[in-house]
Design a protein around this motif. Structure first.
Motif, PDB file in Angstrom:
ATOM      1  N   THR A 111      -5.381  -0.642   5.463  1.00 39.06           N
ATOM      2  CA  THR A 111      -5.153   0.415   6.454  1.00 39.06           C
ATOM      3  C   THR A 111      -5.723   0.004   7.819  1.00 39.06           C
ATOM      4  N   ILE A 161       1.048   9.783   7.475  1.00 36.54           N
ATOM      5  CA  ILE A 161      -0.295  10.001   7.999  1.00 36.54           C
ATOM      6  C   ILE A 161      -1.218   9.154   7.128  1.00 36.54           C
ATOM      7  N   PHE A 206       1.981   5.241   0.552  1.00 42.71           N
ATOM      8  CA  PHE A 206       1.707   6.409   1.410  1.00 42.71           C
ATOM      9  C   PHE A 206       2.795   7.458   1.195  1.00 42.71           C
ATOM     10  N   SER A 207       2.383   8.716   1.163  1.00 39.55           N
ATOM     11  CA  SER A 207       3.341   9.808   0.992  1.00 39.55           C
ATOM     12  C   SER A 207       4.192   9.960   2.245  1.00 39.55           C
ATOM     13  N   ARG A 233       0.845  -1.186   0.000  1.00 43.22           N
ATOM     14  CA  ARG A 233       0.000   0.000   0.000  1.00 43.22           C
ATOM     15  C   ARG A 233       0.892   1.251   0.000  1.00 43.22           C
ATOM     16  N   GLY A 275      -3.517   7.303  -7.049  1.00 42.31           N
ATOM     17  CA  GLY A 275      -4.299   6.233  -7.677  1.00 42.31           C
ATOM     18  C   GLY A 275      -4.029   4.876  -7.059  1.00 42.31           C
ATOM     19  N   ILE A 276      -4.700   3.865  -7.575  1.00 37.78           N
ATOM     20  CA  ILE A 276      -4.435   2.489  -7.154  1.00 37.78           C
ATOM     21  C   ILE A 276      -3.057   2.105  -7.696  1.00 37.78           C
ATOM     22  N   GLY A 290      -9.978   0.844   4.247  1.00 39.37           N
ATOM     23  CA  GLY A 290     -10.241  -0.534   3.840  1.00 39.37           C
ATOM     24  C   GLY A 290      -9.410  -1.509   4.656  1.00 39.37           C
ATOM     25  N   GLY A 291      -9.303  -2.747   4.119  1.00 38.61           N
ATOM     26  CA  GLY A 291      -8.651  -3.819   4.862  1.00 38.61           C
ATOM     27  C   GLY A 291      -7.195  -3.536   5.206  1.00 38.61           C
TER      28      GLY A 291
HETATM   29  C1  LIG Z   1       1.365   7.966  -4.223  1.00 36.73           C
HETATM   30  C2  LIG Z   1       0.271   7.731  -3.200  1.00 36.73           C
HETATM   31  C3  LIG Z   1       0.363   8.333  -1.975  1.00 36.73           C
HETATM   32  C4  LIG Z   1      -0.640   8.119  -1.027  1.00 36.73           C
HETATM   33  N1  LIG Z   1      -0.503   8.732   0.180  1.00 36.73           N
HETATM   34  C5  LIG Z   1      -1.422   8.511   1.128  1.00 36.73           C
HETATM   35  C6  LIG Z   1      -1.264   9.097   2.407  1.00 36.73           C
HETATM   36  O1  LIG Z   1      -0.293   9.814   2.687  1.00 36.73           O
HETATM   37  N2  LIG Z   1      -2.211   8.825   3.343  1.00 36.73           N
HETATM   38  C7  LIG Z   1      -3.297   8.020   3.062  1.00 36.73           C
HETATM   39  O2  LIG Z   1      -4.126   7.807   3.945  1.00 36.73           O
HETATM   40  N3  LIG Z   1      -3.474   7.477   1.857  1.00 36.73           N
HETATM   41  C8  LIG Z   1      -2.552   7.677   0.890  1.00 36.73           C
HETATM   42  N4  LIG Z   1      -2.711   7.092  -0.328  1.00 36.73           N
HETATM   43  C9  LIG Z   1      -3.879   6.233  -0.537  1.00 36.73           C
HETATM   44  C10 LIG Z   1      -3.640   4.882   0.136  1.00 36.73           C
HETATM   45  O3  LIG Z   1      -2.601   4.220  -0.547  1.00 36.73           O
HETATM   46  C11 LIG Z   1      -4.911   4.041   0.101  1.00 36.73           C
HETATM   47  O4  LIG Z   1      -5.905   4.659   0.855  1.00 36.73           O
HETATM   48  C12 LIG Z   1      -4.643   2.654   0.659  1.00 36.73           C
HETATM   49  O5  LIG Z   1      -3.807   1.953  -0.199  1.00 36.73           O
HETATM   50  C13 LIG Z   1      -5.939   1.907   0.860  1.00 36.73           C
HETATM   51  O6  LIG Z   1      -5.636   0.598   1.286  1.00 36.73           O
HETATM   52  P1  LIG Z   1      -6.738  -0.297   1.987  1.00 36.73           P
HETATM   53  O7  LIG Z   1      -6.288  -1.704   1.879  1.00 36.73           O
HETATM   54  O8  LIG Z   1      -7.047   0.213   3.359  1.00 36.73           O
HETATM   55  O9  LIG Z   1      -8.013  -0.036   1.138  1.00 36.73           O
HETATM   56  P2  LIG Z   1      -8.595  -0.960  -0.026  1.00 36.73           P
HETATM   57  O10 LIG Z   1      -9.309  -2.110   0.603  1.00 36.73           O
HETATM   58  O11 LIG Z   1      -7.531  -1.230  -1.030  1.00 36.73           O
HETATM   59  O12 LIG Z   1      -9.641   0.047  -0.633  1.00 36.73           O
HETATM   60  C14 LIG Z   1     -10.711   0.531   0.169  1.00 36.73           C
HETATM   61  C15 LIG Z   1     -11.429   1.612  -0.584  1.00 36.73           C
HETATM   62  O13 LIG Z   1     -10.549   2.721  -0.818  1.00 36.73           O
HETATM   63  C16 LIG Z   1     -10.398   2.940  -2.213  1.00 36.73           C
HETATM   64  N5  LIG Z   1      -8.998   3.224  -2.473  1.00 36.73           N
HETATM   65  C17 LIG Z   1      -7.947   2.375  -2.353  1.00 36.73           C
HETATM   66  N6  LIG Z   1      -6.813   2.982  -2.695  1.00 36.73           N
HETATM   67  C18 LIG Z   1      -7.155   4.244  -3.045  1.00 36.73           C
HETATM   68  C19 LIG Z   1      -6.439   5.359  -3.517  1.00 36.73           C
HETATM   69  N7  LIG Z   1      -5.126   5.300  -3.735  1.00 36.73           N
HETATM   70  N8  LIG Z   1      -7.113   6.494  -3.756  1.00 36.73           N
HETATM   71  C20 LIG Z   1      -8.430   6.559  -3.590  1.00 36.73           C
HETATM   72  N9  LIG Z   1      -9.178   5.529  -3.144  1.00 36.73           N
HETATM   73  C21 LIG Z   1      -8.543   4.397  -2.896  1.00 36.73           C
HETATM   74  C22 LIG Z   1     -10.798   1.632  -2.881  1.00 36.73           C
HETATM   75  O14 LIG Z   1     -11.287   1.856  -4.191  1.00 36.73           O
HETATM   76  C23 LIG Z   1     -11.908   1.149  -1.969  1.00 36.73           C
HETATM   77  O15 LIG Z   1     -13.106   1.801  -2.205  1.00 36.73           O
HETATM   78  C24 LIG Z   1      -1.753   7.277  -1.309  1.00 36.73           C
HETATM   79  C25 LIG Z   1      -1.840   6.672  -2.557  1.00 36.73           C
HETATM   80  C26 LIG Z   1      -0.848   6.900  -3.489  1.00 36.73           C
HETATM   81  C27 LIG Z   1      -0.927   6.218  -4.824  1.00 36.73           C
END
Ligand SMILES: Cc1cc2nc3c(=O)[nH]c(=O)nc-3n(C[C@H](O)[C@H](O)[C@H](O)COP(=O)(O)OP(=O)(O)OC[C@H]3O[C@@H](n4cnc5c(N)ncnc54)[C@H](O)[C@@H]3O)c2cc1C
Ligand code: FES
Length: 285
Positions: free
Chosen positions: A92, A84, A69-70, A67, A240-241, A89-90
């Motif tokens: 986080t 942060i 994160f910045s 996953r 993005g994803i 989702g699962g």
């Molecule tokens: C370059 C980059 C930097 C990021 N920095 C941060 C950060 O600093 N802090 C932070 O909280 N999050 C950040 N994110 C987003 C973070 O990576 C996702 O929220 C995380 O991967 C979700 O994982 P999960 O398993 O909890 O959720 P999942 O079970 O994978 O998804 C749960 C829900 O969240 C949605 N989702 C998942 N990933 C993203 C995403 N990237 N953008 C929008 N919706 C998403 C899915 O479509 C789904 O609806 C960043 C993403 C990128 C690509």
């Protein structure tokens, strides 16, 4: 993408604390990433913990993919990196269970960083929700490393509700003015953060020379229009994803056009490789 080397570190959790509803601050000991990361870059984490996972064997590799994160903060002396994250989702959710002393496999620093802030060149940072993360790092480097005047940096920061404005006091501690907005009106302007950006450009025309944007896609799209109308160049950071994070799987592509040729057919760029930071005029959101 930057030419900075990428490290894979078996990091140790220093602290993982709640700073708001479903909002956490995670500090890990990752000396190589702390030494080399630049503002705008990200890290890619394995959130599952095979050694201490009490779930049935078939579930232990879930989620399989890292996953992203910045990097929100780094302390070169202590060798720590701060992130942060919002629980969405699962992956986080599992991350919230990593207590002090736990191990997290971390890849980084990844991606293209922001243009650094030039002292004497006033800039705005427009953040939506956890999109604010990279701006803590960007502002800190500008003020404490590059000698920028904190009053030349303006932050507009919006979230759904007051509890999700976590960390905004870090900007104030650096002497940086912050304007807040919440969708529910619980703090700051009642409405979207984009209204604050628009107002800033209208009330102080020609003051700000550059805008940095990170947040939900509709917010960034609106910021593109606002910056174009105000004729202020800038950069957006996309979230993005991102399955592989290193340019291999092609799952993270976005359409881009050269800023000066908006009518040509788009080319597709990998967010993890060419981004996550792009020229605000080139990416089609
Ligand atoms: C370059 C980059 C930097 C990021 N920095 C941060 C950060 O600093 N802090 C932070 O909280 N999050 C950040 N994110 C987003 C973070 O990576 C996702 O929220 C995380 O991967 C979700 O994982 P999960 O398993 O909890 O959720 P999942 O079970 O994978 O998804 C749960 C829900 O969240 C949605 N989702 C998942 N990933 C993203 C995403 N990237 N953008 C929008 N919706 C998403 C899915 O479509 C789904 O609806 C960043 C993403 C990128 C690509
Ligand atoms: S996440 Fe695999 S190419 Fe970008």
């Amino acid at each position: 993408m930057s030419s900075i080397p990428i490290f894979q570190e078996n990091t140790e959790v220093v602290a993982n604390r709640s700073i708001g509803p479903d909002l956490y601050w995670l500090d890990v000991h990752a000396p190589q990433i702390a030494r080399t990361a630049l503002p705008g870059q990200f890290v890619h984490l394995v959130v599952s913990d095979l050694s201490r996972d009490h779930r049935p064997a078939w579930m232990r590799h879930t989620p399989l993919l890292r996953r992203p994160f910045s990097v929100a903060e780094r302390n070169e002396k202590e060798g720590t990196v701060g992130l942060i994250y919002r629980v969405v989702g699962g992956g986080t959710e599992i991350l919230t269970e990593r207590q002090t002393g736990a191990r997290i496999d971390m890849l980084g620093p990844l991606g293209r960083p922001f243009e650094p802030i030039t002292p004497g060149c006033p800039v705005v940072m427009a953040a939506g929700g956890v999109g604010v993360a990279a701006f803590f790092f960007l502002a800190h480097e500008a003020v404490y490393r590059n000698g920028a005047n904190p009053l030349d940096i303006r932050v507009v920061f919006g979230a759904a509700t007051a509890g999700l404005l976590g960390g905004e006091e870090k900007f104030r501690a650096m002497g940086i003015p912050v304007d807040l907005a919440t969708d529910d009106g619980s703090r700051g302007h009642h409405g979207f953060v984009t209204v604050l950006l628009e107002r800033l450009f209208r009330e102080t025309p020609n003051r700000y020379r550059f805008v940095y944007v990170c947040g939900p896609t509709p917010m960034m799209r609106r910021c593109q229009t606002i910056s174009q109308e105000a004729d202020v160049p800038g950069q957006v950071s996309l979230e993005g994803i991102m399955p592989c994070g290193v340019g291999v799987c092609m799952a993270c592509v976005v359409p881009c056009r050269p800023p000066d040729h908006p009518d040509v057919a788009p080319r597709y760029e990998r967010v993890c490789h060419a981004g996550p930071v792009f020229d605000i005029r080139e990416v089609a959101l």
